[in-house]
Write an enzyme that holds these catalytic residues in place. Structure first.
Site, mmCIF file in Angstrom:
data_model
loop_
_atom_site.group_PDB
_atom_site.id
_atom_site.type_symbol
_atom_site.label_atom_id
_atom_site.label_comp_id
_atom_site.label_asym_id
_atom_site.label_seq_id
_atom_site.Cartn_x
_atom_site.Cartn_y
_atom_site.Cartn_z
ATOM 1 N N ARG A 54 -0.440 -6.403 -0.899
ATOM 2 C CA ARG A 54 -0.261 -6.713 -2.325
ATOM 3 C C ARG A 54 -0.744 -8.136 -2.583
ATOM 4 O O ARG A 54 -1.401 -8.423 -3.566
ATOM 5 C CB ARG A 54 1.201 -6.546 -2.769
ATOM 6 C CG ARG A 54 1.423 -7.032 -4.196
ATOM 7 C CD ARG A 54 2.747 -6.605 -4.849
ATOM 8 N NE ARG A 54 3.847 -6.440 -3.933
ATOM 9 C CZ ARG A 54 4.511 -7.450 -3.338
ATOM 10 N NH1 ARG A 54 4.181 -8.703 -3.590
ATOM 11 N NH2 ARG A 54 5.500 -7.190 -2.515
ATOM 12 N N TYR A 106 -9.098 -3.025 -28.410
ATOM 13 C CA TYR A 106 -8.786 -1.735 -27.775
ATOM 14 C C TYR A 106 -7.355 -1.282 -28.110
ATOM 15 O O TYR A 106 -6.407 -2.079 -28.032
ATOM 16 C CB TYR A 106 -8.971 -1.895 -26.260
ATOM 17 C CG TYR A 106 -8.650 -0.662 -25.476
ATOM 18 C CD1 TYR A 106 -9.473 0.461 -25.526
ATOM 19 C CD2 TYR A 106 -7.526 -0.606 -24.661
ATOM 20 C CE1 TYR A 106 -9.174 1.604 -24.807
ATOM 21 C CE2 TYR A 106 -7.228 0.528 -23.924
ATOM 22 C CZ TYR A 106 -8.049 1.637 -24.008
ATOM 23 O OH TYR A 106 -7.746 2.757 -23.288
ATOM 24 N N LYS A 203 -14.919 1.382 -16.851
ATOM 25 C CA LYS A 203 -16.085 1.707 -17.675
ATOM 26 C C LYS A 203 -17.376 1.342 -16.924
ATOM 27 O O LYS A 203 -17.633 1.914 -15.894
ATOM 28 C CB LYS A 203 -15.953 1.021 -19.036
ATOM 29 C CG LYS A 203 -14.525 1.096 -19.644
ATOM 30 C CD LYS A 203 -14.102 2.493 -20.076
ATOM 31 C CE LYS A 203 -12.607 2.617 -20.392
ATOM 32 N NZ LYS A 203 -12.083 1.686 -21.365
HETATM 33 C C1 LIG Z 1 -10.710 1.141 -21.621
HETATM 34 C C2 LIG Z 1 -10.552 -0.228 -22.154
HETATM 35 C C3 LIG Z 1 -9.449 -1.019 -21.810
HETATM 36 C C4 LIG Z 1 -8.297 -0.506 -20.962
HETATM 37 O O1 LIG Z 1 -8.697 -0.312 -19.645
HETATM 38 P P1 LIG Z 1 -8.045 0.800 -18.680
HETATM 39 O O2 LIG Z 1 -8.869 0.677 -17.450
HETATM 40 O O3 LIG Z 1 -8.170 2.114 -19.376
HETATM 41 O O4 LIG Z 1 -6.613 0.409 -18.479
HETATM 42 C C5 LIG Z 1 -9.401 -2.314 -22.293
HETATM 43 N N1 LIG Z 1 -10.373 -2.812 -23.094
HETATM 44 C C6 LIG Z 1 -11.446 -2.073 -23.450
HETATM 45 C C7 LIG Z 1 -12.483 -2.672 -24.331
HETATM 46 C C8 LIG Z 1 -11.567 -0.764 -23.003
HETATM 47 O O5 LIG Z 1 -12.631 -0.030 -23.385
#
Ligand SMILES: *Cc1c(COP(=O)(O)O)cnc(C)c1O
Length: 400
Positions: A54, A106, A203
């Protein structure tokens, strides 16, 4: 080591090679996945680099150093999701602190702020961060930071990192940028004056819709120490296997994004010629403030294209009739994904909030993948061709 670094001055080379490994006894070209939760102490009072995973894991640390190098920061931190990274970053503040936030960040970040951090007495003011006057006006004596996304979701409104950082510096505030939509390939916010960069690595950094992960990168040592405390103390760390998937995704970031960009430009051009399309939201379209800021501060306009169908054309029908482009939330992966924000990603907003945010029932968000653009355009075309115009429904008329 010096000589290797001299050969790695270019960003695209850094993506592939990362930092060199000196602990590898096998000659493997990739960092091993160290699936060990604990590490041997040679002596009771030994000073060991790793004691418990961790607190630190060699595979995760490799990725974290790589992220710091790519964002031109000093320290990187990898988390089990983008929201975990954002949670850790906002947790460096204290009850009573105030943060100015973008008004279209978001949805999950809004939920974290409204239903979690407000209970812990952090205060927030939402503003349109493209409106610099509004940002100035929102600053209070207890303001500590400005938090925003360079390109907003789903309408791709662009905020200047330079201008916001300048305001923040003048008021001794931190600038925090969610760089998910652009990635360090298209923009490095720390170079433009920001203090902290966060990502949903789920992403573009991961890029293959097969891992959920988050990232934070900072320059300043004192902030890094606070963030490390939160990462280790709260414990939402990224696993060694998932760290490896993000590391691997990053190696192809440049080639993937080049294709995302060229495909997006072709799709925008196609949509501009379709009579069913009322409006396209893409920062690469000339003649807007978004275009000007994006041109000045980024190396490309991203892979997300949003557009509205004209009233009377059913968006549900349009997305359901696509054959190649898949109906799903999320974005930034090799495969193209499409969704209806009012029903899917932004369904938590009330109809009034959706209306205020410009999220109509006619709006579609497309995450352009890296497929052959001819196939993507043919798919969009066949679905548009099938649409028959009907009288606008009441909600469509209200919604426009
Ligand atoms: C998807 C997203 C998040 C959140 O991320 P996760 O990996 O789903 O927890 C935060 N900011 C933006 C711009 C996103 O597209």
């Amino acid at each position: 080591m010096e000589s290797e670094e001299m050969h790695m001055s270019e960003f695209d080379t850094k993506l592939v090679h990362g930092k060199s490994q000196h602990d590898n006894q096998t000659g493997a070209v990739n960092v091993p996945i160290y699936n060990s939760s604990t590490y041997i102490f040679p002596k009771v009072d030994s000073k060991v680099t790793w004691d418990y995973s961790r607190s630190g894991n060699p595979t995760r640390n490799y990725l974290e150093d790589q992220l710091a190098a790519l964002e031109n920061g000093n320290r990187g931190f990898a988390f089990s999701s983008g929201l975990a990274a954002i949670h850790a970053v906002l947790s460096i503040f204290s009850p009573g602190d105030h943060i100015v936030i973008g008004d279209t960040i978001y949805g999950g970040t809004f939920r974290l702020i409204n239903q979690f951090f407000k209970r812990w007495h952090l205060e927030f003011t939402e503003v349109d961060t493209q409106d610099l006057k509004a940002v100035e006006n929102a600053i209070q004596p207890n303001t500590k930071a400005i938090y925003f996304e360079t390109f907003t979701n789903p309408l791709l409104k662009v905020t200047s990192v330079k201008a916001i950082s300048k305001i923040a510096k003048a008021h001794k505030l931190l600038t925090i940028v969610d760089n998910t939509f652009l990635t360090p390939y298209l923009q490095r916010p720390l170079d433009l004056g920001a203090d902290i960069v966060v990502h949903s690595a789920t992403k573009y950094l991961g890029g293959h819709s097969d891992v959920v992960a988050g990232v934070a990168v900072v320059k300043d040592k004192a902030i890094a120490d606070r963030l490390y405390f939160n990462q280790n103390g709260v414990g939402s760390v990224l696993s060694p296997e998932d760290s490896n998937l993000i590391r691997r995704g990053i190696q192809t970031l440049a080639v993937r994004l080049d294709r995302h960009l060229s495909n997006a430009a072709k799709i925008v051009d196609f949509l501009q010629h379709r009579p069913e399309v009322a409006k396209i939201y893409y920062p690469g379209i000339k003649g807007t403030k978004d275009y000007e800021i994006a041109t000045a501060e980024t190396n490309g306009y991203g892979g997300i294209v949003s557009f509205e169908l004209k009233k009377g054309f059913k968006t549900t029908e349009f997305v359901e009739n696509l054959k190649l482009i898949q109906l799903a939330v999320s974005l930034g992966a090799v495969e193209s994904l499409i969704e209806l924000p009012y029903k899917m990603t932004h369904a938590e907003l009330s109809p009034e909030e959706q209306l205020a945010a410009g999220i109509t029932h006619q709006l579609v968000r497309l995450s352009v993948g890296i497929e052959d653009p001819k196939d993507l355009i043919a798919d969009l075309a066949q679905s548009l061709d099938q649409l028959s115009e009907t009288e606008p429904t009441e909600v469509e008329s209200v919604n426009k």
